[in-house]
Design an enzyme around this catalytic site. Structure first.
Site, PDB file in Angstrom:
ATOM      1  N   LEU A  46      -3.781  -1.647  -8.108  1.00 56.00           N
ATOM      2  CA  LEU A  46      -3.290  -1.291  -6.784  1.00 56.00           C
ATOM      3  C   LEU A  46      -4.474  -1.229  -5.830  1.00 56.00           C
ATOM      4  O   LEU A  46      -5.511  -0.644  -6.159  1.00 56.00           O
ATOM      5  CB  LEU A  46      -2.610   0.080  -6.807  1.00 56.00           C
ATOM      6  CG  LEU A  46      -1.109   0.178  -7.093  1.00 56.00           C
ATOM      7  CD1 LEU A  46      -0.679   1.634  -7.041  1.00 56.00           C
ATOM      8  CD2 LEU A  46      -0.281  -0.654  -6.144  1.00 56.00           C
ATOM      9  N   ASP A  47      -4.334  -1.833  -4.649  1.00 57.15           N
ATOM     10  CA  ASP A  47      -5.386  -1.741  -3.644  1.00 57.15           C
ATOM     11  C   ASP A  47      -5.614  -0.281  -3.259  1.00 57.15           C
ATOM     12  O   ASP A  47      -4.681   0.535  -3.340  1.00 57.15           O
ATOM     13  CB  ASP A  47      -5.002  -2.532  -2.394  1.00 57.15           C
ATOM     14  CG  ASP A  47      -4.974  -4.037  -2.633  1.00 57.15           C
ATOM     15  OD1 ASP A  47      -5.636  -4.484  -3.585  1.00 57.15           O
ATOM     16  OD2 ASP A  47      -4.286  -4.737  -1.878  1.00 57.15           O
ATOM     17  N   PRO A  48      -6.818   0.064  -2.799  1.00 57.16           N
ATOM     18  CA  PRO A  48      -7.079   1.445  -2.390  1.00 57.16           C
ATOM     19  C   PRO A  48      -6.099   1.978  -1.351  1.00 57.16           C
ATOM     20  O   PRO A  48      -5.734   3.149  -1.389  1.00 57.16           O
ATOM     21  CB  PRO A  48      -8.511   1.374  -1.831  1.00 57.16           C
ATOM     22  CG  PRO A  48      -9.147   0.268  -2.628  1.00 57.16           C
ATOM     23  CD  PRO A  48      -8.063  -0.754  -2.796  1.00 57.16           C
ATOM     24  N   ALA A  50      -3.005   1.319  -1.073  1.00 63.11           N
ATOM     25  CA  ALA A  50      -1.671   1.488  -1.644  1.00 63.11           C
ATOM     26  C   ALA A  50      -1.585   2.784  -2.438  1.00 63.11           C
ATOM     27  O   ALA A  50      -2.569   3.268  -2.988  1.00 63.11           O
ATOM     28  CB  ALA A  50      -1.337   0.308  -2.542  1.00 63.11           C
TER      29      ALA A  50
END
EC number: 5.4.99.25
Length: 320
Positions: A46-48, A50
């Site tokens: 997961l991107d930061p 998100a």
């Protein structure tokens, strides 16, 4: 003489509700350190920016990571119309603007074009390898990254809310390799405007959903921003949040085996099933069953394949 691994033999899954502005690798490292686990991995970055479901596997549970990673994922996200960024999310530099703001009717009219098997070009700022380098590293260096389109599966794509003219909230159920940022980029183009993802939350990964999720604060008893002293690590608190390895295989067939059969499987030997057991396991499917979870009274034994009447172990769980 083999060097003894540091840490505890911890086996199971932690279904973490990852906080905003926290990297997936950073989250895994913090949880591994707090539980003093020997081994850890996760099922889907997961991107930061998100939030949401980040399943973390510990110990022998890491053998089931591919099955969770390949499962469908559900995302709830907000598109910000009229502004395109270099990264297709709110972290990037603004590169284009538009005065066009689509209405509900226009949005719902194009959604069916994004359901089923579609071709999608991943965002330039992605982890895809290009000549041995990550696309996002090349993009950050100012290089134009041309990524090839690839097929992805979109099971559903729904408009949930339109809080104002600039924003629309969506929910999508997608297959492996789908980029939500690319979905927002492409639907905006279809609507004659530009957009980026302003908020993103993952609510399900394979069999794991929000009902099983726990926050870092719940696991550790400390705020996310706080450095935890080593002597404040609480093994009992950590372990009570783990779910069994077998929960990762909820969508796969399972076979209960005797202690004698479990010992054979653990030693790498096949177990011969009766025709009745094999037929019940297949549940109408003919031929080879690639993945079967064998369990005994003590827990998970092995991942197997059923070939004829032979239950062959492919990955054995060493839970001792």
């Amino acid at each position: 003489m083999a060097r003894r691994k540091k840490g505890r033999k911890v086996h199971g899954w932690l279904i973490l509700d990852k906080p905003y502005d926290y990297g997936s690798t950073e989250a895994v490292s913090r949880m591994k350190w707090f539980g003093e686990a020997q081994k850890a991995g996760h099922a889907g970055t997961l991107d930061p920016l998100a939030t949401g479901i980040l399943p973390i596997a510990f110990g022998e549970a890491t053998k089931t990571v591919p099955f969770v990673q390949d499962g469908i994922k559900t995302y709830r996200f907000t598109a910000r119309w009229g502004v395109r960024t270099a990264t297709d999310d709110r972290e990037g530099e603004v590169v284009e603007e538009s005065a066009v703001r689509p209405d509900r009717e226009a949005i719902e009219a194009v959604l069916p074009d994004f359901i089923g098997t579609i071709e999608q070009v991943p965002p330039q700022f992605s982890a895809i390898l290009v000549n041995g380098e990550r696309a996002y590293d090349l993009a950050r260096d100012g290089e134009e990254v041309k990524l090839k389109p690839r097929e992805v599966e979109i099971d559903s794509f729904d408009l949930i809310d339109m809080p104002d003219a600039d924003h629309a909230v969506f929910e999508a159920v997608v297959g492996k390799g789908t980029y939500v940022r690319a979905l927002v980029r492409d639907i905006a183009e279809k609507l004659g405007t530009v957009a980026h993802v302003s908020e993103l939350r993952r609510t399900r990964v394979g069999p794991f959903g929000e009902d099983q999720a726990v926050t870092m604060e719940e696991v550790t008893g400390h705020p996310v921003s706080e450095k935890i002293p080593a002597d404040a690590r609480d093994h009992a608190r950590f372990d009570e949040h783990l779910v069994p390895i077998g929960d990762a295989m909820a969508d796969y067939p399972k076979e209960k085996v005797s202690s004698f059969e479990a010992n054979r499987l653990r030693s790498g030997q096949a177990v011969m099933l009766t025709p009745v057991r094999a037929k019940a396991l297949r549940a109408g499917e003919a031929g080879l069953l690639d993945v079967v979870l064998a369990e005994d009274d003590s827990g998970e034994v092995a991942l197997c394949r059923l070939d004829g009447l032979a239950l062959q172990p492919s990955k054995v769980f060493q839970l001792g």
